[in-house]
Design an enzyme around this catalytic site. Structure first.
Site, PDB file in Angstrom:
ATOM      1  N   MET A   1     -20.441  18.349 -32.984  1.00  0.00           N
ATOM      2  CA  MET A   1     -20.243  17.007 -33.407  1.00  0.00           C
ATOM      3  C   MET A   1     -18.888  16.523 -32.998  1.00  0.00           C
ATOM      4  O   MET A   1     -17.916  17.217 -33.158  1.00  0.00           O
ATOM      5  CB  MET A   1     -20.299  16.923 -34.909  1.00  0.00           C
ATOM      6  N   LYS A 433      -6.395  20.246 -31.809  1.00  0.00           N
ATOM      7  CA  LYS A 433      -7.623  20.973 -31.479  1.00  0.00           C
ATOM      8  C   LYS A 433      -7.432  21.757 -30.188  1.00  0.00           C
ATOM      9  O   LYS A 433      -6.886  21.237 -29.216  1.00  0.00           O
ATOM     10  CB  LYS A 433      -8.786  19.984 -31.321  1.00  0.00           C
ATOM     11  N   TRP A 534     -16.190  20.400 -35.717  1.00  0.00           N
ATOM     12  CA  TRP A 534     -17.638  20.304 -35.502  1.00  0.00           C
ATOM     13  C   TRP A 534     -18.042  20.254 -34.038  1.00  0.00           C
ATOM     14  O   TRP A 534     -19.083  19.705 -33.693  1.00  0.00           O
ATOM     15  CB  TRP A 534     -18.210  19.055 -36.184  1.00  0.00           C
ATOM     16  N   HIS A 535     -17.257  20.857 -33.192  1.00  0.00           N
ATOM     17  CA  HIS A 535     -17.588  20.862 -31.769  1.00  0.00           C
ATOM     18  C   HIS A 535     -18.111  22.221 -31.333  1.00  0.00           C
ATOM     19  O   HIS A 535     -17.869  22.652 -30.210  1.00  0.00           O
ATOM     20  CB  HIS A 535     -16.363  20.445 -30.943  1.00  0.00           C
ATOM     21  N   TYR A 536     -18.821  22.885 -32.213  1.00  0.00           N
ATOM     22  CA  TYR A 536     -19.366  24.194 -31.869  1.00  0.00           C
ATOM     23  C   TYR A 536     -20.459  24.050 -30.811  1.00  0.00           C
ATOM     24  O   TYR A 536     -21.140  23.027 -30.727  1.00  0.00           O
ATOM     25  CB  TYR A 536     -19.883  24.921 -33.106  1.00  0.00           C
TER      26      TYR A 536
END
Length: 600
Positions: A1, A433, A534-536
């Site tokens: 995400m 990040k 949420w960037h899995y």
């Protein structure tokens, strides 16, 4: 995400006490969206000769008299919606989504309620929480439109080098991005906090300023957003309005249990899907026998490898432990998972700033991205809820020592919070990040219930390169906070910067034990305060689980199209590329199948 990844808890997850008024729920009787999306129906409306309530049955290789489809897409998320809309131009499509519709949910629709959806842990929430084995809170979307319904809305494309490395057709990519953008993407109007953050980035040398652009360029930029000027969210679900309504059927609350296969040939062949409706009744949907018909899995980086394994595609030994019949032994399913670790610094502010999610980003050449958010926790409803670090309550909750954060103390805080002045909730966050983490993890099934989360491990900072990047990024954040532009905002001076690290380190944003040297050791600070954005991605990598065309290796008529196939998260935030990917693959499939007759 693509989202602010620090939303859920300053507390142990079981202590999340959120009053009912904080939850924006879909009103099942409010079907105002039916006029625009007449093809969206509840799963219980599905009628097939093979449903559990039917007196007749079907074999696993044919429809038995039930309607069949040219394409069955499992997962109506960021990639699944544009994929379905595109394929429906020429073929019949069934889109199966386990969640409800986003249109009648005010917490999904409005930016100021972003954090409330994430705090809602009810079974009907658009956000399904999971905790990785690392101890980090995370979320999966459970709604038509997927991650675009619960994320922070930032929209930015992947770099040309990423497109080349992925092996995608650059011309088609550059046609597919605008197809998305003209429908749901907007130019943000920067808040004062975002302007100060932009100026701070430039002051510390993250230059040049590239202005407003969707492109991935080194320096500082303002990206797009799926929130319009009224703060209303526009999701992937809205892309379904571009579909051919005569060819598309969308079922919500349709939880797919497994993919069905015909194993009588040399290779297993997908023939359909088994799903349960909102009442718990089971149904079967079948593919057409026409050449080219396919089941396409688009359940996301967690859901897709999970569904493949539940359907019998995965590591043989793991499947046999759960008595899952093995359709194809592939040890790579669920492996090489990765999540982009995020660390944040909370900045108490002198004055109220309007809510803002990610709008501005710094892209230095050190392998990190720097972003910011602000102003949550101000609304009449939200002041009653715990929203985690996203609500800017961190400075207040951190006054409760971690060992004293009992359920009773939390409840007392919740009751007293409504009487706090709004000034107590002033704050912003600067986020750092890791761009392309080297650390890898995996997904393992815990049981055969598709509605429960599998065991997910990301192994944050297990690779030393990731830790070094984090430390470098935190040092950049420190410089931004010390910049002249920020001096008008923050409540602390340059000499008390350690206070910000202390506030952030003490907050219970994950289940990782704290250390006493967090502010003396940035390495320890990174490890102890890691959260997610949420960037899995990963679990169904190209070359290991799927081929370059995203067909599952060793299986006929089955593809995976979503973030599980990616080895790196594209751009600063992946949603733009996943939306593009759905459109891109839809067009490519149609052109490969129909040539010039495709018309797209």
């Amino acid at each position: 995400m693509a989202a602010v990844g620090h939303p859920l808890l300053l507390l142990l997850f079981s202590c999340l006490l959120c009053v009912t008024s904080c939850r924006g729920r879909e009103n099942s009787n409010n079907h105002f969206w039916n006029d625009k999306y007449p093809f969206i129906k509840y799963a219980s409306s599905y009628s097939s000769a093979s449903s559990s309530s039917s007196s007749s049955s079907s074999s696993a290789v044919g429809g038995g008299g039930a309607r069949d489809y040219d394409y069955i897409i499992v997962g109506g998320g960021t990639a699944g919606c544009p994929l379905a809309a595109t394929l429906s131009q020429n073929f019949s499509v069934l889109l199966l989504e386990r969640g409800g519709v986003p249109f009648a949910n005010s917490n999904v629709s409005f930016m100021e309620n972003f954090h409330i959806t994430l705090a809602d842990t009810s079974p009907s929430s658009a956000s399904q929480v999971f905790i990785s084995t690392d101890g980090v809170f995370n979320s999966r979307a459970r709604v038509l439109g997927g991650g675009t319904c619960i994320n922070a809305g930032f929209y930015t494309r992947a770099s040309p080098s990423y497109i080349k490395k992925a092996g995608w057709d650059a011309k088609l990519v550059n046609e597919s991005y605008p197809w998305v953008e003209k429908q749901i993407v907007h130019k943000p109007k920067l808040t004062s906090w975002q302007e100060a953050f932009r100026d701070g980035l430039l002051e510390v040398g993250i230059s040049p300023f590239n202005g407003f652009t969707y492109d991935h360029i080194y320096g500082t930029k303002v990206g797009g957003t799926i929130f319009d000027r009224f703060g209303r969210r526009h999701t992937a679900a809205e892309l379904l309005s571009s579909a051919n309504p005569a060819n598309l059927e969308v079922l919500v609350y349709a939880t797919v249990q497994k993919i069905m296969f015909d194993t009588s040939g040399k290779k297993p062949r997908a023939v359909g899907a088994v799903f349960k409706d909102e009442n718990g009744d089971q149904h079967k949907a079948f593919l057409s026998r026409k050449r080219g018909s396919e089941v396409i899995v688009s359940c996301g980086a967690i859901g897709s490898p999970q569904l493949l394994m539940l359907s019998g595609i995965g590591p043989k030994a793991e499947l046999q432990k759960l008595n899952i019949p093995v359709v194809l032994d592939n040890e790579n399913v669920g492996k090489e998972m990765s999540d982009n670790p995020l660390n944040t610094i909370f900045v108490p502010l002198k004055q109220h700033v309007p809510p803002s999610l990610i709008e501005t980003v710094g892209i230095p050449r050190m392998g990190v991205y720097i972003e910011a958010s602000s102003g949550f926790g101000q609304s009449r409803d939200s002041i009653h809820c715990h929203h985690g670090i996203a609500s800017a309550e961190i400075g207040q909750l951190s006054t409760i020592p971690p060992k004293m954060r009992t359920k009773e103390a939390v409840e007392a805080f919740r009751k007293s919070k409504k009487n706090l002045p709004h000034e107590a909730f002033r704050g912003g966050f600067i986020l750092e990040k890791i761009a392309s983490p080297s650390s890898r993890g995996e997904i393992q099934l815990k049981n055969t219930n598709v509605e429960e989360n599998p065991a997910i491990t990301f192994n944050y900072f297990s690779h030393p390169d990731d830790l070094k990047k984090c430390v470098d990024g935190i040092r950049v954040v420190e410089k931004i906070v010390k910049s002249k532009r920020f001096s008008n905002y923050i409540q602390c001076d340059k000499e008390t910067l350690d206070r910000l690290l202390n506030i952030s380190a003490q907050a219970n944003v994950n289940l990782i034990p704290r250390h006493t040297n967090d502010t003396q050791s940035l390495e320890q600070f990174c490890k102890d305060t890691v959260i997610t954005i949420w960037h899995y991605h990963g679990g169904c990598h190209v070359g290991k689980v799927v081929g370059p065309d995203y067909r599952v290796l060793g299986i006929h008529r089955l593809r995976v199209v979503d973030g599980s196939t990616l080895t790196e998260s594209p751009g600063t935030n992946p949603q733009a590329t996943l939306l593009m990917m759905g459109r891109y693959m839809g067009v490519k499939i149609l052109r490969d199948r129909l040539g010039n007759k495709a018309g797209v």
